[in-house]
Each structure stands twice: as structure tokens, then as C-alpha cells.
Design a protein around this motif. Structure first.
Motif, PDB file in Angstrom:
ATOM      1  N   ALA A  26     -13.547   0.217   5.971  1.00  0.00           N
ATOM      2  CA  ALA A  26     -13.415   1.321   5.005  1.00  0.00           C
ATOM      3  C   ALA A  26     -14.649   2.229   5.016  1.00  0.00           C
ATOM      4  N   CYS A  27     -15.833   1.633   5.173  1.00  0.00           N
ATOM      5  CA  CYS A  27     -17.077   2.417   5.056  1.00  0.00           C
ATOM      6  C   CYS A  27     -17.419   3.200   6.326  1.00  0.00           C
ATOM      7  N   ILE A  28     -17.213   2.556   7.496  1.00  0.00           N
ATOM      8  CA  ILE A  28     -17.649   3.240   8.744  1.00  0.00           C
ATOM      9  C   ILE A  28     -16.553   3.269   9.811  1.00  0.00           C
ATOM     10  N   GLY A  29     -15.378   2.783   9.503  1.00  0.00           N
ATOM     11  CA  GLY A  29     -14.287   2.743  10.496  1.00  0.00           C
ATOM     12  C   GLY A  29     -14.161   1.378  11.137  1.00  0.00           C
ATOM     13  N   GLY A  30     -15.304   0.767  11.456  1.00  0.00           N
ATOM     14  CA  GLY A  30     -15.320  -0.613  11.944  1.00  0.00           C
ATOM     15  C   GLY A  30     -14.613  -0.808  13.284  1.00  0.00           C
ATOM     16  N   VAL A  31     -14.230  -2.057  13.530  1.00  0.00           N
ATOM     17  CA  VAL A  31     -13.676  -2.419  14.841  1.00  0.00           C
ATOM     18  C   VAL A  31     -12.358  -1.704  15.141  1.00  0.00           C
ATOM     19  N   ASN A  32     -11.625  -1.285  14.123  1.00  0.00           N
ATOM     20  CA  ASN A  32     -10.356  -0.584  14.385  1.00  0.00           C
ATOM     21  C   ASN A  32     -10.579   0.673  15.220  1.00  0.00           C
ATOM     22  N   CYS A  33     -11.766   1.274  15.089  1.00  0.00           N
ATOM     23  CA  CYS A  33     -12.026   2.541  15.790  1.00  0.00           C
ATOM     24  C   CYS A  33     -12.254   2.351  17.288  1.00  0.00           C
ATOM     25  N   PHE A  92     -10.747  -0.016  -5.416  1.00  0.00           N
ATOM     26  CA  PHE A  92     -11.455  -0.546  -4.251  1.00  0.00           C
ATOM     27  C   PHE A  92     -10.521  -0.412  -3.054  1.00  0.00           C
ATOM     28  N   ILE A  93     -11.017   0.197  -1.991  1.00  0.00           N
ATOM     29  CA  ILE A  93     -10.188   0.413  -0.806  1.00  0.00           C
ATOM     30  C   ILE A  93     -10.751  -0.413   0.341  1.00  0.00           C
ATOM     31  N   GLU A  94      -9.958  -1.319   0.875  1.00  0.00           N
ATOM     32  CA  GLU A  94     -10.377  -2.070   2.060  1.00  0.00           C
ATOM     33  C   GLU A  94      -9.585  -1.561   3.271  1.00  0.00           C
ATOM     34  N   GLY A  95     -10.260  -1.416   4.403  1.00  0.00           N
ATOM     35  CA  GLY A  95      -9.562  -1.035   5.632  1.00  0.00           C
ATOM     36  C   GLY A  95      -9.801   0.403   6.035  1.00  0.00           C
ATOM     37  N   SER A  96      -9.574   0.656   7.308  1.00  0.00           N
ATOM     38  CA  SER A  96      -9.681   2.034   7.803  1.00  0.00           C
ATOM     39  C   SER A  96      -8.299   2.682   7.779  1.00  0.00           C
ATOM     40  N   ILE A  97      -8.267   3.973   8.063  1.00  0.00           N
ATOM     41  CA  ILE A  97      -7.013   4.736   7.979  1.00  0.00           C
ATOM     42  C   ILE A  97      -6.520   4.950   9.405  1.00  0.00           C
ATOM     43  N   SER A  98      -5.384   4.357   9.724  1.00  0.00           N
ATOM     44  CA  SER A  98      -4.924   4.302  11.122  1.00  0.00           C
ATOM     45  C   SER A  98      -3.497   4.784  11.326  1.00  0.00           C
ATOM     46  N   ARG A  99      -2.840   5.231  10.260  1.00  0.00           N
ATOM     47  CA  ARG A  99      -1.468   5.743  10.399  1.00  0.00           C
ATOM     48  C   ARG A  99      -1.315   6.960   9.481  1.00  0.00           C
ATOM     49  N   GLU A 100      -0.438   7.879   9.871  1.00  0.00           N
ATOM     50  CA  GLU A 100      -0.210   9.085   9.056  1.00  0.00           C
ATOM     51  C   GLU A 100       0.155   8.709   7.620  1.00  0.00           C
ATOM     52  N   ALA A 101       1.020   7.710   7.476  1.00  0.00           N
ATOM     53  CA  ALA A 101       1.494   7.340   6.133  1.00  0.00           C
ATOM     54  C   ALA A 101       0.337   6.860   5.250  1.00  0.00           C
ATOM     55  N   GLU A 102      -0.722   6.341   5.886  1.00  0.00           N
ATOM     56  CA  GLU A 102      -1.859   5.853   5.096  1.00  0.00           C
ATOM     57  C   GLU A 102      -2.635   7.021   4.473  1.00  0.00           C
ATOM     58  N   ILE A 103      -2.582   8.171   5.103  1.00  0.00           N
ATOM     59  CA  ILE A 103      -3.319   9.333   4.577  1.00  0.00           C
ATOM     60  C   ILE A 103      -2.760   9.734   3.208  1.00  0.00           C
ATOM     61  N   SER A 104      -1.438   9.902   3.125  1.00  0.00           N
ATOM     62  CA  SER A 104      -0.868  10.335   1.834  1.00  0.00           C
ATOM     63  C   SER A 104      -1.001   9.233   0.781  1.00  0.00           C
ATOM     64  N   ARG A 105      -0.893   7.971   1.216  1.00  0.00           N
ATOM     65  CA  ARG A 105      -1.059   6.866   0.254  1.00  0.00           C
ATOM     66  C   ARG A 105      -2.479   6.885  -0.337  1.00  0.00           C
ATOM     67  N   LYS A 121     -10.629   7.280 -11.154  1.00  0.00           N
ATOM     68  CA  LYS A 121     -11.842   8.034 -11.518  1.00  0.00           C
ATOM     69  C   LYS A 121     -12.949   7.736 -10.502  1.00  0.00           C
ATOM     70  N   VAL A 122     -12.957   6.494 -10.029  1.00  0.00           N
ATOM     71  CA  VAL A 122     -13.991   6.067  -9.081  1.00  0.00           C
ATOM     72  C   VAL A 122     -13.312   5.402  -7.888  1.00  0.00           C
ATOM     73  N   VAL A 123     -13.679   5.832  -6.678  1.00  0.00           N
ATOM     74  CA  VAL A 123     -13.157   5.205  -5.463  1.00  0.00           C
ATOM     75  C   VAL A 123     -14.315   4.545  -4.723  1.00  0.00           C
ATOM     76  N   ILE A 124     -14.126   3.268  -4.378  1.00  0.00           N
ATOM     77  CA  ILE A 124     -15.175   2.519  -3.693  1.00  0.00           C
ATOM     78  C   ILE A 124     -14.631   1.997  -2.369  1.00  0.00           C
ATOM     79  N   ALA A 125     -15.319   2.328  -1.278  1.00  0.00           N
ATOM     80  CA  ALA A 125     -14.940   1.798   0.034  1.00  0.00           C
ATOM     81  C   ALA A 125     -15.506   0.387   0.147  1.00  0.00           C
TER      82      ALA A 125
END
Ligand code: SF4
Ligand code: SF4
Length: 246
Positions: free
Chosen positions: A86-93, A55-68, A77-81
Motif C-alpha cells: 500500500a505504501c510503496i507498491g511493494g513486490v506486486n510492482c 486502513f488500506i492494505e495492498g497495492s492497486i492492480s486492477r481497474e475495478a480497484e481504482i473506483s473502489r 476522514k482519515v486514510v492510512i496505507a
């Protein structure tokens, strides 16, 4: 064997994970009986890199988060936003409307040089996502529904009809009748129209339905003497990424 489940937080308030911890006693016990939680920073210090469902919570906002995030995708096997960020980018965008230097300066002032940032994006903009558990605030019933379906090997059924449907079922008076705007006609249901029921309007935190009827939203706005700009401003709060991408 119980599926091994891991929770990860990226750029977010971690509200969804807190809400999972706030599940009713029996619901939480049932969940813990059904899955093996091997990674959950807010709950335990031990961590395992061997898990089936992430389960992934949060948007991706730093380069280091991409590789993580890519590493997590390779393992799971299964990734859930999980949640709006996580799902639409939200207020961080919202910061995507600025240059990244300007955004850093606004937040960190003279210390900006010590930090890095990139335009925020939802999880699916970086790695493939299998399922989405939407919304801000969280709807723990939907989270449990998704987990139950996965344990049974079924595809979780997430609503793909507008919030207006649930709003009518809740017996609300449409906020357009009160001179307000609302995103309910084009936003995905599943929250029970909680904001309208609480005296607000829908802000669009669950993202658009798959085929939003934009013409119908425009017709409604016209009928009530409102402009597209008025509704777009509200739409941007959670959906800047969607808006920029289209
Ligand atoms: S437009 Fe908003 S207030 Fe009106 S019915 Fe739809 S969700 Fe409810
Ligand atoms: S009513 Fe709209 S903003 Fe409120 S929880 Fe539901 S989808 Fe999100």
C-alpha cells in the motif's frame, strides 16, 4: 464516541491484517475498547459503510480497484496505507517490468483472457493518503503507535532516518563487512533493523527516507568494491514503483 475504523484489502497477502489479529491479548483488547471496528473482512461478516478511519492494505492492480478505493477515500476522514504494497507498491510492482498481457499469460496461462490487470501502484498514486504504516513484515508496535496518536488527535510520528541508525543501536556488525550489499543507509527506519539482526541485509521494504543520501550509499558501495547495479537490483524488489516514477 469511539472512532469507527474499517480495514480494506486490495492486491496483497493480507499479512498486515493477520498480524493485527495476532496482537497480544491485552493489546488487542485495548484496541477494541478504544475503537469501533465496523469493517474487517477477516474478522466479521457485518459491514458498515459509515467509518472515520480507513486502513488500506495492498497495492492497486486492477481497474475495478481504482473506483473502489476512491469510494473509500470519499467516505473516510482519515486514510492510512498499511504495509509495503500500500505504501510503496511493494513486490506486486515487479510485474510492471512486463507488458500486462505478458504478466497475465505468465500467471493464468490459457485462462488469461478471463482476467484483467493494470500496472501496480501504491495507494497514494490513486487517492491522497494521510498516514503510512510501513513495512513487510509488519511492525505491530508501529501500528499501535499510529492508532494511539489518532485517538488522541495527534499526528503519528514515523521515523524519517535510515535503518542504519537502528542497526547500530542493535549492535549489529555491518553486512558490508561480510561482502553483502544493504539498503539500510537510504531506507526508512522503524523496524529495529530486524532483517540485519536476523542475519540478512535490508531489502528496503519501508521505502526511502524523505531525503535519501544517495551519494553516501554510492560512497559506501565504492569503498567495498560493489556496484550501484548490485544494490539497484535489490532495491527493485520492493521499490519498482519508486524507481520507475523517478
Ligand atoms: S548498511 Fe545495513 S548492515 Fe550496515 S549498518 Fe546500515 S543497515 Fe546495518
Ligand atoms: S531491515 Fe529493511 S527490509 Fe527488513 S524490515 Fe527493516 S526496512 Fe524492511
Amino acid at each position: 464516541m469511539k472512532p469507527k475504523v474499517a480495514f480494506f484489502d486490495f492486491t496483497s497477502c493480507e499479512g498486515w491484517q493477520l498480524d493485527i489479529l495476532n496482537l497480544e491479548g491485552q493489546e488487542l483488547l485495548d484496541l477494541l475498547n478504544a475503537v469501533d471496528v465496523v469493517n474487517f473482512r477477516e474478522v466479521k461478516t457485518e459491514r458498515e459503510d459509515n467509518y472515520d478511519i480507513a486502513f488500506i492494505e495492498g497495492s492497486i492492480s486492477r481497474e475495478a480497484e481504482i473506483s473502489r478505493l476512491q469510494k473509500i477515500r470519499n467516505q473516510a476522514k482519515v486514510v492510512i496505507a498499511l504495509g509495503a504494497c500500500a505504501c510503496i507498491g511493494g513486490v506486486n510492482c515487479l510485474k510492471n517490468h512486463l507488458s500486462m498481457d505478458e504478466a497475465l499469460r505468465m500467471v493464468y496461462g490459457k485462462d488469461a483472457k478471463n482476467y484483467d490487470t493494470i500496472p501496480s501502484r501504491p495507494v497514494h498514486a490513486v487517492v491522497p493518503v494521510d498516514y503510512y504504516v510501513r513495512g513487510c513484515p509488519a511492525t505491530s508496535a508501529e501500528f499501535l503507535k499510529v492508532v494511539k496518536a489518532l485517538i488522541l488527535g495527534k499526528k503519528p510520528e514515523i521515523p524519517n532516518y535510515p535503518v542504519c541508525v537502528e542497526c547500530k543501536m542493535a549492535g549489529n556488525v555491518c553486512v558490508f563487512e561480510r561482502g553483502m550489499t544493504c539498503l539500510g543507509p537510504v531506507v526508512r527506519a522503524g523496524c529495529g533493523a530486524i532483517c540485519v539482526t536476523s542475519g540478512q541485509h535490508c531489502w528496503g521494504c519501508r521505502g526511502l527516507v524523505d531525503e535519501p543520501n544517495i551519494d553516501s550509499e554510492k560512497d559506501i558501495l565504492q569503498k567495498y568494491g560493489l556496484t550501484v547495479e548490485q544494490v539497484v537490483e535489490k532495491f527493485k524488489i520492493y521499490n519498482t514503483y519508486t524507481e520507475v516514477a523517478k
